[in-house]
Scaffold this active site. Structure first.
Site, PDB file in Angstrom:
ATOM      1  N   GLY A 161      34.146 -38.117  64.458  1.00 15.41           N
ATOM      2  CA  GLY A 161      35.029 -38.047  65.329  1.00 15.41           C
ATOM      3  C   GLY A 161      35.635 -36.288  65.006  1.00 15.41           C
ATOM      4  O   GLY A 161      35.334 -35.629  64.634  1.00 15.41           O
TER       5      GLY A 161
ATOM      6  N   SER B  60      37.756 -32.438  60.484  1.00 12.77           N
ATOM      7  CA  SER B  60      37.893 -30.826  59.533  1.00 12.77           C
ATOM      8  C   SER B  60      36.206 -30.700  59.727  1.00 12.77           C
ATOM      9  O   SER B  60      35.934 -29.607  59.681  1.00 12.77           O
ATOM     10  CB  SER B  60      38.608 -30.440  58.321  1.00 12.77           C
ATOM     11  OG  SER B  60      39.193 -30.201  57.920  1.00 12.77           O
TER      12      SER B  60
ATOM     13  N   ASP C 168      42.669 -27.021  54.995  1.00  8.77           N
ATOM     14  CA  ASP C 168      41.141 -28.057  55.657  1.00  8.77           C
ATOM     15  C   ASP C 168      40.144 -26.674  54.209  1.00  8.77           C
ATOM     16  O   ASP C 168      39.041 -27.116  54.013  1.00  8.77           O
ATOM     17  CB  ASP C 168      40.995 -27.286  56.855  1.00  8.77           C
ATOM     18  CG  ASP C 168      42.006 -28.298  57.874  1.00  8.77           C
ATOM     19  OD1 ASP C 168      42.705 -29.105  57.067  1.00  8.77           O
ATOM     20  OD2 ASP C 168      41.673 -28.735  59.123  1.00  8.77           O
TER      21      ASP C 168
HETATM   22  C1  GLA Z   1      44.396 -29.040  60.408  1.00 11.70           C
HETATM   23  C2  GLA Z   1      44.964 -27.788  59.956  1.00 11.70           C
HETATM   24  C3  GLA Z   1      45.413 -27.699  58.837  1.00 11.70           C
HETATM   25  C4  GLA Z   1      47.213 -29.266  58.487  1.00 11.70           C
HETATM   26  C5  GLA Z   1      46.371 -29.864  58.906  1.00 11.70           C
HETATM   27  C6  GLA Z   1      48.501 -31.536  59.037  1.00 11.70           C
HETATM   28  O1  GLA Z   1      44.358 -29.990  59.846  1.00 11.70           O
HETATM   29  O2  GLA Z   1      43.710 -27.238  60.685  1.00 11.70           O
HETATM   30  O3  GLA Z   1      45.875 -26.402  58.005  1.00 11.70           O
HETATM   31  O4  GLA Z   1      48.012 -28.160  58.865  1.00 11.70           O
HETATM   32  O5  GLA Z   1      46.325 -29.830  60.640  1.00 11.70           O
HETATM   33  O6  GLA Z   1      48.268 -31.143  57.646  1.00 11.70           O
END
Ligand code: GLA
Length: 394
Positions: free
Chosen positions: A128, A132, A178
């Site tokens: 899903g 990341s 991430d």
């Molecule tokens: C996404 C972005 C991160 C962070 C999160 C929320 O994953 O890539 O950098 O901002 O959202 O915490």
């Protein structure tokens, strides 16, 4: 999906790209994980704290150098294959997923790391959205190419180059969380990261009889990138207003909850006020939650996770019905200490702390109520915390 072991991936690679065809023979295999953020959401681009961990789910990449300045890209997750010139790596909408590796190659070049071409095959098992998968593709590419070219690899620098490629090439103003986690994760540890200075501490995730349970809403996410960029702009607007009292202020993460309270009147837009309140209180929650974890107070850790969700839902407004249903129903189950959405929001996944002997019952009950209430099927995973990007050896 096929088994993701070395032999199968090499066979798939040869099926996609042939045995030698224009390439040098040696194949190398790299892996980068996805991540789950335990707490500290939408704080990274505000220079605040986050507390994420790398998963054992991730993206594999088989790499073979070429000498003819061509870049060929294939994936076992997407049907399309792509070919372009290493000297022409411009963004192209029709290249879809392949823009991520192209972005990395383009930004490595920008930083002086050149190459003569590659055949790259990807295969991922990150379920899903919200865990990341894009940072995973970015880091496996950046790390693999740097290794194959024989460059010294500074993982933090690679994370920053990957973030830069997402900001400038993909047009998403994401923070560093991430990419940093995917690069720097460690087994059974989460990373307390201060996102403006990049100071970090790896903290053991000692869960004594509890498990980290991830639930995927399986809701398609829609216009998440524009909503994300809008939140970021609202935070910048809050900083501008607060400069009347704090002329040197650059990011919201520099303020604590008391300072905000005393100056909230400076922010005239009520939506922007809510955004600022979330960021600053969430930041305090991260610090408190790591202290709780260190003194083995998992109950308090869980309460802070649930408070984080309420704030993301009510103040930052990045949750959605499906995430709220999962969190609400999970919190009703026995042995659950805390539950929240993880990642950018608007769909994606939740993360919960659940007693080991209650995990199966929790999955069954929440799964069935979720189906009733949303007409969607959720998927559940007990998360193992793995390490950051690496090369697979024998
Ligand atoms: C996404 C972005 C991160 C962070 C999160 C929320 O994953 O890539 O950098 O901002 O959202 O915490």
């Amino acid at each position: 999906m096929m088994k993701l072991d070395k032999q199968s991936l090499f066979t798939a690679f040869h099926e996609s790209f042939g045995i030698t065809q224009g390439g040098e023979n040696e194949l190398r295999l790299f892996f980068a994980p996805g991540r789950v953020n335990m707490i500290g959401e939408h704080t990274d681009y505000n220079g605040g704290y986050v507390f994420p961990a790398a998963l054992t789910f991730g993206t594999w990449m088989v790499a073979r150098r070429r000498s003819d300045r061509k870049l060929r890209l294939a994936s076992l997750n997407f049907p399309s294959t792509h070919e372009c010139e290493i000297d022409h790596l411009e963004y192209a909408e029709e290249d879809a997923w392949a823009n991520y590796p192209k972005a990395i190659l383009a930004h490595l070049q920008k930083h002086g790391y050149k190459s003569n071409g590659y055949d790259l095959l990807y295969a991922g098992n990150i379920p899903g959205s919200g865990l990341s998968s894009s940072a995973s593709i970015q880091l496996v590419t950046a790390f693999g190419v740097m290794q194959a070219e024989g460059h010294r690899t500074d993982l933090v620098q690679l994370a920053l180059i990957a973030q830069e490629s997402e900001n400038q090439y993909m047009g998403v103003n994401c923070g560093i969380m991430d990419q940093f986690t995917v690069a720097m994760g460690e087994e059974d540890h989460a990373i307390l990261l201060k996102c403006d200075t990049l100071e970090y501490e790896r903290v053991p995730l000692r869960l004594n009889g509890y498990k980290i349970l991830i639930a995927n809403t399986n809701k398609s996410r829609g216009l998440v990138d524009s909503a994300y960029n809008e939140r970021r702009a609202q935070c910048e607007q809050a900083v501008e207003s607060l400069k009347a009292s704090f002329p040197e202020l650059t990011v919201l993460g520099e303020l604590n909850a008391e300072q905000l309270k005393a100056n909230l009147h400076l922010i005239t837009d009520s939506t922007v006020r809510k955004r600022a309140a979330h960021v600053i209180e969430e930041n305090d929650r991260v610090v408190a939650s790591v202290q709780a974890l260190k003194r083995n107070d998992l109950h308090h850790f869980g309460q802070l996770m649930s408070a984080s969700h309420a704030s993301l839902r009510d103040l930052y407004e990045v949750s959605c019905h499906e995430l709220d249903v999962l969190v609400e129903e999970t919190l009703k189950q026995q042995g659950v200490l805390g539950s929240r959405m993880t990642g950018a929001g608007f769909g994606g996944c939740t993360v919960s702390i659940v007693a080991e002997d209650q995990v199966d019952a929790c999955i069954e009950r929440v799964g069935s109520i979720y189906r009733e209430r949303t007409k969607l099927q959720a998927d559940f995973y007990v998360a193992d915390i793995g390490k950051g990007v690496y090369e697979e050896s024998e």
